[in-house]
Scaffold this active site. Structure first.
Site, short mmCIF file in Angstrom:
data_model
loop_
_atom_site.label_atom_id
_atom_site.label_comp_id
_atom_site.label_asym_id
_atom_site.label_seq_id
_atom_site.Cartn_x
_atom_site.Cartn_y
_atom_site.Cartn_z
N LYS A 38 0.43 -0.99 -0.33
CA LYS A 38 -0.37 0.20 -0.26
C LYS A 38 0.98 0.83 0.15
O LYS A 38 0.53 2.42 -0.65
CB LYS A 38 -0.72 0.38 0.87
N ARG A 133 -5.70 1.09 18.03
CA ARG A 133 -6.29 1.43 17.14
C ARG A 133 -6.82 -0.16 16.61
O ARG A 133 -8.76 -0.21 17.21
CB ARG A 133 -4.94 1.40 15.30
C1 LIG Z 1 0.03 -0.77 7.23
C2 LIG Z 1 0.14 -1.80 7.73
C3 LIG Z 1 1.24 -2.31 7.96
C4 LIG Z 1 2.52 -2.50 7.23
O1 LIG Z 1 2.89 -0.92 7.76
P1 LIG Z 1 5.02 -0.39 7.23
O2 LIG Z 1 5.03 0.18 8.63
O3 LIG Z 1 4.50 -0.10 6.10
O4 LIG Z 1 5.49 -1.47 7.59
C5 LIG Z 1 1.24 -3.72 8.22
N1 LIG Z 1 -0.62 -3.94 9.82
C6 LIG Z 1 -1.01 -3.04 9.00
C7 LIG Z 1 -2.56 -3.86 9.69
C8 LIG Z 1 -0.89 -2.34 8.67
O5 LIG Z 1 -2.05 -1.54 8.33
#
Ligand SMILES: *Cc1c(COP(=O)(O)O)cnc(C)c1O
Length: 362
Positions: A38, A133
């Site tokens: 993402k 969250r």
């Molecule tokens: C965005 C996200 C990740 C990845 O995060 P990074 O810090 O880019 O590695 C992993 N788990 C969840 C639930 C996320 O929303």
């Protein structure tokens, strides 16, 4: 339109190198990587780098990006990492093999939909360990949800549990925190009477525990985006060395469209800027400045831009223009020159999703 600007240049070779390095390091201690796409808006080429570099899952918060990865021919299991909206459950079941979950109502809807589609969908229940969250706060409630999936929801498979830290509440993945997660897993295992396959110990920030060798043994999955795509945050924020990783995968390039000497303080009665803010301007006299053909709609916040050329300072931006001070620049900037910026996560998510920014792979 080969030489169109602004553009983001992406080094897929270095990206794949980072995927391989993280997959190898984590693999040594039994951790599989979900490659989170993402951060680069799920560009299929980026997803392919995660795939070819050895990520076990391809993961995104957005179903559109997962669909693009499937359409690009990637055959790895797909994982939805933003807990699903009820309205996207049908698409989720069709597109994803795994999802992160925290609501009983959604689990029931997913089970029903999986039944309709004749599929078994794997779920990872999220525990909120303090970052506030997503995830179950009440771990008894979580254990009951786990038991419900295990016993009653025949079209779902309880693959494991996970947590997320460091996104909202800025909580660190300390050994203590991760051990608490393992304890939650063991509590659930006691309730369902079997071992869980997956304990997903977080995102990039949890790589710190891999690098420093303190990861609790039972953590066996990390969902990793930034630490592979940019590999900036851990050395920058936590002084955490990661010598094997490249940091030059993404470069933003913008074209100079005006160069003039102008006053540094606006001239006239001051109201609001284009975005309705009252801005404080510093009067530094007449200074040389350049305008770039890129603006806030392309990257969000100009103060996050990281100029790579010496003596270039960001002054501000409107929707489609960026104003930079070049009075002290080493280079003699001219109209038509191309200015290069390094990017952080905040900039990367915007520039890869702006249709004004062309994307060039090398
Ligand atoms: C965005 C996200 C990740 C990845 O995060 P990074 O810090 O880019 O590695 C992993 N788990 C969840 C639930 C996320 O929303």
């Amino acid at each position: 339109m080969k030489d169109r600007y602004p553009r983001v240049e992406i080094d897929l070779v270095h990206l794949k190198h980072n995927v391989e390095a993280v997959v190898r390091k984590c693999g040594e201690i039994g951790i599989d990587i979900a490659g989170v796409i993402k951060g680069a808006t799920g560009l299929p080429e980026v997803a392919k780098a995660f795939d070819e570099g050895g990520a076990k899952w391809i993961a995104s918060s957005r179903l559109e990006q997962i669909r693009d990865a499937i359409d690009a021919g990637i055959r790895k299991p797909m994982m939805l990492i933003r807990i699903p909206m009820l309205t996207e459950v049908e698409d989720m079941i069709r597109l994803c093999d795994y999802s992160l979950e925290s609501e009983v109502e959604v689990l029931k809807a997913a089970d029903e939909e999986a039944g309709k589609q004749g599929k078994i969908h794997n779920v990872i229940l999220m525990a909120d360990m303090g970052d506030l969250r997503e995830g179950f706060w009440d771990k008894d409630e979580m254990a009951q949800a786990a038991l419900m999936v295990e016993r009653d929801l025949k079209n779902l498979h309880l693959a494991g549990i996970g947590t997320n830290v460091g996104c909202y509440g800025s909580i660190l993945p300390t050994v203590g925190k991760l051990n608490e997660l393992v304890a939650v897993a063991e509590k659930i295992e006691a309730v369902i009477g079997r071992k869980l396959e997956i304990i997903s110990g977080g995102a990039t920030s949890s790589l710190m525990r891999v690098w420093d060798g303190t990861m609790p043994e039972r953590i066996n999955m990390l969902r990793c985006g930034e630490g592979i795509l940019l590999a900036r945050d851990l050395p920058l924020f936590y002084n955490c060395p990661q010598p094997e990783l490249c940091q030059d995968m993404f470069r933003l390039k913008a074209e100079v469209i005006e160069v003039k000497d102008k006053p540094s303080h606006p001239v006239g009665d001051i109201g609001f800027d284009a975005f309705g803010h009252q801005v404080q301007y510093v009067d530094r006299g007449i200074r040389r400045r350049a305008l770039l053909g890129i603006g806030k709609v392309d990257y969000g916040d100009p103060s996050e831009l990281l100029p790579m050329e010496e003596g270039v300072e960001i002054l501000g931006a409107s929707s489609d223009h960026t104003i930079v001070d070049i009075e002290d620049a080493v280079k003699d900037w001219k109209v038509g020159d191309i200015m290069t910026f390094d990017v952080n996560y905040a900039i990367l998510v915007y520039i890869t999703s702006s249709r004004n920014v062309s994307i060039v792979f090398k």
